[in-house]
Write a protein that holds these residues in place. Sequence first.
Motif, PDB file in Angstrom:
ATOM      1  N   GLU A 141      -3.196 -12.230  -3.534  1.00 54.43           N
ATOM      2  CA  GLU A 141      -2.973 -10.856  -3.103  1.00 54.43           C
ATOM      3  C   GLU A 141      -1.519 -10.633  -2.681  1.00 54.43           C
ATOM      4  O   GLU A 141      -1.004  -9.519  -2.793  1.00 54.43           O
ATOM      5  N   ALA A 142      -0.880 -11.666  -2.196  1.00 57.43           N
ATOM      6  CA  ALA A 142       0.538 -11.550  -1.856  1.00 57.43           C
ATOM      7  C   ALA A 142       1.361 -11.267  -3.103  1.00 57.43           C
ATOM      8  O   ALA A 142       2.311 -10.483  -3.075  1.00 57.43           O
ATOM      9  N   THR A 143       0.984 -11.898  -4.193  1.00 58.39           N
ATOM     10  CA  THR A 143       1.667 -11.652  -5.462  1.00 58.39           C
ATOM     11  C   THR A 143       1.432 -10.225  -5.921  1.00 58.39           C
ATOM     12  O   THR A 143       2.371  -9.518  -6.325  1.00 58.39           O
ATOM     13  N   LEU A 144       0.201  -9.783  -5.828  1.00 57.53           N
ATOM     14  CA  LEU A 144      -0.128  -8.435  -6.286  1.00 57.53           C
ATOM     15  C   LEU A 144       0.601  -7.379  -5.469  1.00 57.53           C
ATOM     16  O   LEU A 144       0.954  -6.317  -5.971  1.00 57.53           O
ATOM     17  N   ASP A 145       0.833  -7.674  -4.201  1.00 55.41           N
ATOM     18  CA  ASP A 145       1.582  -6.741  -3.361  1.00 55.41           C
ATOM     19  C   ASP A 145       2.981  -6.488  -3.916  1.00 55.41           C
ATOM     20  O   ASP A 145       3.503  -5.377  -3.840  1.00 55.41           O
ATOM     21  N   VAL A 146       3.568  -7.529  -4.460  1.00 55.67           N
ATOM     22  CA  VAL A 146       4.961  -7.429  -4.922  1.00 55.67           C
ATOM     23  C   VAL A 146       5.050  -6.767  -6.291  1.00 55.67           C
ATOM     24  O   VAL A 146       5.952  -5.977  -6.554  1.00 55.67           O
ATOM     25  N   TRP A 171       5.110   0.215 -12.811  1.00 57.92           N
ATOM     26  CA  TRP A 171       6.201  -0.151 -13.713  1.00 57.92           C
ATOM     27  C   TRP A 171       6.882  -1.464 -13.357  1.00 57.92           C
ATOM     28  O   TRP A 171       7.803  -1.888 -14.057  1.00 57.92           O
ATOM     29  N   LYS A 172       6.490  -2.091 -12.254  1.00 55.21           N
ATOM     30  CA  LYS A 172       7.280  -3.206 -11.743  1.00 55.21           C
ATOM     31  C   LYS A 172       7.343  -4.392 -12.694  1.00 55.21           C
ATOM     32  O   LYS A 172       8.418  -4.953 -12.918  1.00 55.21           O
ATOM     33  N   VAL A 173       6.215  -4.764 -13.260  1.00 54.22           N
ATOM     34  CA  VAL A 173       6.230  -5.913 -14.160  1.00 54.22           C
ATOM     35  C   VAL A 173       7.078  -5.613 -15.391  1.00 54.22           C
ATOM     36  O   VAL A 173       7.823  -6.470 -15.875  1.00 54.22           O
ATOM     37  N   VAL A 174       6.986  -4.391 -15.884  1.00 53.53           N
ATOM     38  CA  VAL A 174       7.784  -4.024 -17.054  1.00 53.53           C
ATOM     39  C   VAL A 174       9.274  -4.104 -16.724  1.00 53.53           C
ATOM     40  O   VAL A 174      10.077  -4.648 -17.502  1.00 53.53           O
ATOM     41  N   MET A 231      12.473   2.217 -21.186  1.00 56.98           N
ATOM     42  CA  MET A 231      11.187   2.739 -20.703  1.00 56.98           C
ATOM     43  C   MET A 231      11.182   4.255 -20.844  1.00 56.98           C
ATOM     44  O   MET A 231      11.357   4.989 -19.875  1.00 56.98           O
ATOM     45  N   PRO A 232      10.942   4.731 -22.065  1.00 60.95           N
ATOM     46  CA  PRO A 232      11.078   6.159 -22.351  1.00 60.95           C
ATOM     47  C   PRO A 232      10.172   7.046 -21.496  1.00 60.95           C
ATOM     48  O   PRO A 232      10.474   8.220 -21.293  1.00 60.95           O
ATOM     49  N   ASN A 233       9.083   6.492 -21.010  1.00 59.97           N
ATOM     50  CA  ASN A 233       8.106   7.322 -20.301  1.00 59.97           C
ATOM     51  C   ASN A 233       8.276   7.335 -18.788  1.00 59.97           C
ATOM     52  O   ASN A 233       7.525   7.993 -18.079  1.00 59.97           O
ATOM     53  N   ILE A 234       9.226   6.592 -18.277  1.00 61.94           N
ATOM     54  CA  ILE A 234       9.399   6.565 -16.828  1.00 61.94           C
ATOM     55  C   ILE A 234      10.348   7.692 -16.419  1.00 61.94           C
ATOM     56  O   ILE A 234      11.275   8.053 -17.162  1.00 61.94           O
ATOM     57  N   THR A 235      10.087   8.272 -15.267  1.00 56.94           N
ATOM     58  CA  THR A 235      11.004   9.290 -14.758  1.00 56.94           C
ATOM     59  C   THR A 235      12.084   8.626 -13.917  1.00 56.94           C
ATOM     60  O   THR A 235      11.920   7.509 -13.432  1.00 56.94           O
ATOM     61  N   GLN A 236      13.170   9.356 -13.726  1.00 58.26           N
ATOM     62  CA  GLN A 236      14.249   8.840 -12.894  1.00 58.26           C
ATOM     63  C   GLN A 236      13.724   8.493 -11.504  1.00 58.26           C
ATOM     64  O   GLN A 236      14.060   7.464 -10.924  1.00 58.26           O
ATOM     65  N   LYS A 237      12.885   9.377 -11.002  1.00 56.30           N
ATOM     66  CA  LYS A 237      12.362   9.160  -9.657  1.00 56.30           C
ATOM     67  C   LYS A 237      11.583   7.857  -9.547  1.00 56.30           C
ATOM     68  O   LYS A 237      11.801   7.063  -8.631  1.00 56.30           O
ATOM     69  N   MET A 238      10.665   7.648 -10.498  1.00 57.00           N
ATOM     70  CA  MET A 238       9.849   6.438 -10.441  1.00 57.00           C
ATOM     71  C   MET A 238      10.694   5.195 -10.655  1.00 57.00           C
ATOM     72  O   MET A 238      10.469   4.168 -10.010  1.00 57.00           O
ATOM     73  N   LEU A 239      11.665   5.284 -11.553  1.00 57.31           N
ATOM     74  CA  LEU A 239      12.518   4.131 -11.791  1.00 57.31           C
ATOM     75  C   LEU A 239      13.219   3.718 -10.505  1.00 57.31           C
ATOM     76  O   LEU A 239      13.181   2.550 -10.095  1.00 57.31           O
ATOM     77  N   THR A 240      13.833   4.675  -9.856  1.00 63.27           N
ATOM     78  CA  THR A 240      14.530   4.379  -8.601  1.00 63.27           C
ATOM     79  C   THR A 240      13.572   3.828  -7.558  1.00 63.27           C
ATOM     80  O   THR A 240      13.856   2.849  -6.870  1.00 63.27           O
ATOM     81  N   GLN A 241      12.426   4.469  -7.464  1.00 71.58           N
ATOM     82  CA  GLN A 241      11.457   4.074  -6.436  1.00 71.58           C
ATOM     83  C   GLN A 241      10.967   2.640  -6.624  1.00 71.58           C
ATOM     84  O   GLN A 241      10.957   1.850  -5.675  1.00 71.58           O
ATOM     85  N   GLN A 242      10.593   2.324  -7.859  1.00 74.61           N
ATOM     86  CA  GLN A 242      10.096   0.974  -8.121  1.00 74.61           C
ATOM     87  C   GLN A 242      11.200  -0.067  -7.927  1.00 74.61           C
ATOM     88  O   GLN A 242      10.955  -1.144  -7.408  1.00 74.61           O
ATOM     89  N   GLU A 248      11.684  -0.736  -4.209  1.00 76.45           N
ATOM     90  CA  GLU A 248      10.632  -1.585  -3.639  1.00 76.45           C
ATOM     91  C   GLU A 248      10.820  -3.037  -4.063  1.00 76.45           C
ATOM     92  O   GLU A 248      10.620  -3.958  -3.252  1.00 76.45           O
ATOM     93  N   LEU A 249      11.211  -3.238  -5.300  1.00 75.22           N
ATOM     94  CA  LEU A 249      11.486  -4.598  -5.746  1.00 75.22           C
ATOM     95  C   LEU A 249      12.672  -5.182  -4.988  1.00 75.22           C
ATOM     96  O   LEU A 249      12.708  -6.374  -4.672  1.00 75.22           O
ATOM     97  N   GLU A 250      13.639  -4.317  -4.692  1.00 70.27           N
ATOM     98  CA  GLU A 250      14.807  -4.745  -3.912  1.00 70.27           C
ATOM     99  C   GLU A 250      14.361  -5.152  -2.501  1.00 70.27           C
ATOM    100  O   GLU A 250      14.767  -6.189  -1.981  1.00 70.27           O
ATOM    101  N   ASP A 251      13.526  -4.310  -1.894  1.00 73.78           N
ATOM    102  CA  ASP A 251      13.062  -4.601  -0.538  1.00 73.78           C
ATOM    103  C   ASP A 251      12.283  -5.911  -0.479  1.00 73.78           C
ATOM    104  O   ASP A 251      12.285  -6.598   0.545  1.00 73.78           O
ATOM    105  N   ASP A 252      11.605  -6.235  -1.569  1.00 79.92           N
ATOM    106  CA  ASP A 252      10.848  -7.484  -1.612  1.00 79.92           C
ATOM    107  C   ASP A 252      11.710  -8.664  -2.051  1.00 79.92           C
ATOM    108  O   ASP A 252      11.203  -9.776  -2.220  1.00 79.92           O
TER     109      ASP A 252
END
Lengths: 105, 105
Positions: free
Chosen positions: A8-13, A18-21, A40-51, A54-58
């Motif tokens: 579950e710790a892995t799944l949290d990260v 989009w994170k794995v992609v 990633m043609p289908n991702i929005t700017q907002k989601m890209l930044t957000q994900q 979060e990856l940065e924070d982790d």
Amino acid sequence: MPYNIPVEATLDVIGGKWKVVILCHLDKGDKRTSELRKLMPNITQKMLTQQLRELEDDGMVKRTVYDQVPPKVIYSLTEYGWSFKPILDAMCSWGETHMEANNLE
Amino acid sequence: MPYNIPVEATLDVIGGKWKVVILCHLDKGDKRTSELRKLMPNITQKMLTQQLRELEDDGMVKRTVYDQVPPKVIYSLTEYGWSFKPILDAMCSWGETHMEANNLE
DNA sequence: CCGTATCCTGAGCGATACTG
DNA sequence: CAGTATCGCTCAGGATACGG
């Protein structure tokens, strides 16, 4: 909130849509924001930044800003992020096999 | 809807909130429904059934019903499900390391 | 013991517009 | 080029009760 099982710790990260992609793309080389968007043609700017945040924070991803105009930002895996590469590779090749098996390619 | 990258095929299969956890438990041995519920205190009966059905539809899990009273149902990994075990193991041990690094244990 | 049927919540996600 | 700020909605997931 303790985990009932370590995975579950892995799944949290990696639990975002989009994170794995993103991690898969970064493990093939550092990327600019605009490059990730093209990959990633289908991702929005907002989601890209957000994900990415979060990856940065982790501690999985490093963000490097070049102070210039126009702006340039490079994302790369941290050492910690690289420790995840074997899993990424395995997930990628498993997915390829899965696609072939279903004639979806 | 073609995938932009093969790993998305993998995410499609394991993308539920509980699927990876279920697979982790099953890769340590076949389990009855009630055993899975004990191993996952926070899952509801509905979600457990739902995630198991989807894993079944994707060919990852086999459901064996023993026609008796009271009912008995055993879930186990299929051959295809076993092909995913290396990834499960990697995700588990990565999670353990992650937890230790954060003194969360 | 195991599964189904409802109803419902809410947060993850998308669309859009705007800033340095 | 890269990032923020809103707004709003969908739908995965949760709560509850019932049934074989």
